[in-house]
Motif scaffolding. Structure first.
Motif, PDB file in Angstrom:
ATOM      1  N   VAL A 169       0.834  -1.200   0.000  1.00 13.45           N
ATOM      2  CA  VAL A 169       0.000   0.000   0.000  1.00 13.45           C
ATOM      3  C   VAL A 169       0.872   1.254   0.000  1.00 13.45           C
ATOM      4  N   LEU A 170       0.476   2.217  -0.821  1.00 12.43           N
ATOM      5  CA  LEU A 170       1.093   3.542  -0.819  1.00 12.43           C
ATOM      6  C   LEU A 170       0.145   4.513  -0.133  1.00 12.43           C
ATOM      7  N   MET A 171       0.641   5.177   0.902  1.00  9.61           N
ATOM      8  CA  MET A 171      -0.126   6.201   1.619  1.00  9.61           C
ATOM      9  C   MET A 171       0.439   7.549   1.209  1.00  9.61           C
ATOM     10  N   VAL A 172      -0.344   8.306   0.434  1.00  6.28           N
ATOM     11  CA  VAL A 172       0.152   9.604  -0.032  1.00  6.28           C
ATOM     12  C   VAL A 172      -0.272  10.705   0.933  1.00  6.28           C
ATOM     13  N   GLY A 173       0.614  11.673   1.128  1.00  8.41           N
ATOM     14  CA  GLY A 173       0.320  12.764   2.046  1.00  8.41           C
ATOM     15  C   GLY A 173       0.151  12.264   3.470  1.00  8.41           C
ATOM     16  N   CYS A 174       1.055  11.391   3.905  1.00 10.50           N
ATOM     17  CA  CYS A 174       0.909  10.737   5.213  1.00 10.50           C
ATOM     18  C   CYS A 174       1.003  11.706   6.377  1.00 10.50           C
ATOM     19  N   GLY A 175       1.760  12.785   6.215  1.00 11.57           N
ATOM     20  CA  GLY A 175       1.924  13.731   7.324  1.00 11.57           C
ATOM     21  C   GLY A 175       2.406  13.030   8.571  1.00 11.57           C
ATOM     22  N   ASN A 176       1.800  13.377   9.704  1.00  4.03           N
ATOM     23  CA  ASN A 176       2.159  12.748  10.974  1.00  4.03           C
ATOM     24  C   ASN A 176       1.010  11.899  11.523  1.00  4.03           C
ATOM     25  N   ALA A 177       0.157  11.421  10.623  1.00  3.27           N
ATOM     26  CA  ALA A 177      -1.005  10.621  11.012  1.00  3.27           C
ATOM     27  C   ALA A 177      -0.597   9.230  11.492  1.00  3.27           C
ATOM     28  N   VAL A 178      -1.456   8.626  12.300  1.00  2.00           N
ATOM     29  CA  VAL A 178      -1.201   7.289  12.838  1.00  2.00           C
ATOM     30  C   VAL A 178      -1.928   6.200  12.048  1.00  2.00           C
ATOM     31  N   MET A 179      -2.567   6.540  10.945  1.00  2.00           N
ATOM     32  CA  MET A 179      -3.331   5.538  10.194  1.00  2.00           C
ATOM     33  C   MET A 179      -2.455   4.364   9.759  1.00  2.00           C
ATOM     34  N   SER A 180      -1.266   4.618   9.261  1.00  2.00           N
ATOM     35  CA  SER A 180      -0.394   3.520   8.822  1.00  2.00           C
ATOM     36  C   SER A 180      -0.008   2.630   9.994  1.00  2.00           C
ATOM     37  N   GLU A 181       0.287   3.229  11.133  1.00  2.00           N
ATOM     38  CA  GLU A 181       0.590   2.450  12.333  1.00  2.00           C
ATOM     39  C   GLU A 181      -0.598   1.556  12.685  1.00  2.00           C
ATOM     40  N   ASP A 182      -1.788   2.113  12.649  1.00  2.00           N
ATOM     41  CA  ASP A 182      -2.988   1.334  12.965  1.00  2.00           C
ATOM     42  C   ASP A 182      -3.200   0.203  11.965  1.00  2.00           C
ATOM     43  N   MET A 183      -2.853   0.441  10.717  1.00  2.00           N
ATOM     44  CA  MET A 183      -2.990  -0.610   9.703  1.00  2.00           C
ATOM     45  C   MET A 183      -2.002  -1.746   9.962  1.00  2.00           C
ATOM     46  N   VAL A 184      -0.788  -1.424  10.389  1.00  2.00           N
ATOM     47  CA  VAL A 184       0.176  -2.468  10.740  1.00  2.00           C
ATOM     48  C   VAL A 184      -0.341  -3.267  11.934  1.00  2.00           C
ATOM     49  N   LYS A 185      -0.887  -2.603  12.913  1.00  2.00           N
ATOM     50  CA  LYS A 185      -1.472  -3.298  14.069  1.00  2.00           C
ATOM     51  C   LYS A 185      -2.602  -4.219  13.635  1.00  2.00           C
ATOM     52  N   ASP A 186      -3.250  -3.877  12.524  1.00  2.00           N
ATOM     53  CA  ASP A 186      -4.355  -4.674  11.979  1.00  2.00           C
ATOM     54  C   ASP A 186      -3.865  -5.764  11.021  1.00  2.00           C
ATOM     55  N   GLY A 187      -2.550  -5.904  10.885  1.00  2.00           N
ATOM     56  CA  GLY A 187      -2.006  -6.996  10.099  1.00  2.00           C
ATOM     57  C   GLY A 187      -1.415  -6.633   8.748  1.00  2.00           C
ATOM     58  N   TYR A 188      -1.430  -5.359   8.367  1.00  2.00           N
ATOM     59  CA  TYR A 188      -0.855  -4.971   7.077  1.00  2.00           C
ATOM     60  C   TYR A 188       0.660  -5.132   7.119  1.00  2.00           C
ATOM     61  N   GLU A 189       1.207  -5.624   5.997  1.00  2.00           N
ATOM     62  CA  GLU A 189       2.597  -6.033   5.958  1.00  2.00           C
ATOM     63  C   GLU A 189       3.555  -5.033   5.333  1.00  2.00           C
ATOM     64  N   GLU A 190       3.045  -4.147   4.464  1.00  2.00           N
ATOM     65  CA  GLU A 190       3.946  -3.186   3.831  1.00  2.00           C
ATOM     66  C   GLU A 190       3.198  -1.921   3.449  1.00  2.00           C
ATOM     67  N   LEU A 191       3.567  -0.841   4.110  1.00  2.00           N
ATOM     68  CA  LEU A 191       3.001   0.469   3.821  1.00  2.00           C
ATOM     69  C   LEU A 191       4.132   1.437   3.524  1.00  2.00           C
ATOM     70  N   VAL A 192       4.101   1.985   2.325  1.00  2.00           N
ATOM     71  CA  VAL A 192       5.061   3.005   1.934  1.00  2.00           C
ATOM     72  C   VAL A 192       4.342   4.340   2.075  1.00  2.00           C
ATOM     73  N   ASN A 193       4.887   5.210   2.900  1.00  2.00           N
ATOM     74  CA  ASN A 193       4.275   6.497   3.220  1.00  2.00           C
ATOM     75  C   ASN A 193       5.100   7.610   2.592  1.00  2.00           C
ATOM     76  N   ILE A 194       4.426   8.491   1.871  1.00  2.00           N
ATOM     77  CA  ILE A 194       5.144   9.632   1.292  1.00  2.00           C
ATOM     78  C   ILE A 194       4.476  10.927   1.729  1.00  2.00           C
ATOM     79  N   ASP A 195       5.292  11.967   1.790  1.00  2.00           N
ATOM     80  CA  ASP A 195       4.783  13.297   2.082  1.00  2.00           C
ATOM     81  C   ASP A 195       5.762  14.307   1.499  1.00  2.00           C
ATOM     82  N   ILE A 196       5.250  15.457   1.132  1.00  2.00           N
ATOM     83  CA  ILE A 196       6.080  16.526   0.583  1.00  2.00           C
ATOM     84  C   ILE A 196       6.951  17.176   1.653  1.00  2.00           C
TER      85      ILE A 196
END
Length: 147
Positions: free
Chosen positions: A53-80
């Motif tokens: 999964v690519l998370m665009v405009g991730c900023g300082n949000a915890v959504m990716s962390e929560d997704m890992v806690k939910d079992g997601y295996e690879e999240l690439v986070n980008i932000d300007i």
């Protein structure tokens, strides 16, 4: 092309300097709009945990962390914002499922086509629509995420 600017302010949300200054001033974590717990049923329906999964405009949000806690295996986070990315890299250095890269969503040429199973954007497109050259920025972003 008509663009409703009534909800926009004078900030240039497409500018890295705006976001760097904002993240320096505000610190902490912030999720725009909904938290992952509210979005989970929709995300899980279309993106199984094995998805890249690519998370665009991730900023300082915890959504990716929560997704890992939910079992997601690879999240690439980008932000300007390099400030946001530096903070998040340090915060999640011990979680290998989370990768953080400073990158402009309007030019993701670093990634080959079809690098991801899905892309999540919670507010980046809206931000770009309130910035300078909004139609061009939106077109560039959508062109990038679709490949």
């Amino acid at each position: 092309m008509y663009r409703d600017v009534s909800t926009c302010n004078t900030y240039n949300y497409g500018d890295a300097l705006y976001w760097d200054a904002r993240y320096v001033q505000e610190g902490g974590s912030f999720d725009w709009y909904q938290r992952y717990s509210d979005l989970r049923p929709y995300v899980r329906r279309y993106l199984p945990p094995s998805s890249r999964v690519l998370m665009v405009g991730c900023g300082n949000a915890v959504m990716s962390e929560d997704m890992v806690k939910d079992g997601y295996e690879e999240l690439v986070n980008i932000d300007i914002s390099s400030v946001a990315i530096d903070v998040m890299r340090r915060k999640y250095a011990n979680i290998p499922q989370l990768k953080y890269m400073q990158m402009d969503v309007r030019d993701m040429s670093f990634f080959p086509d079809e690098s991801f199973d899905g892309v999540i954007d919670k507010g980046t497109l809206d931000s770009l629509m309130c910035g300078t050259d909004a139609p061009l920025s939106a077109t560039q972003m959508l062109g990038e995420v679709s490949r």
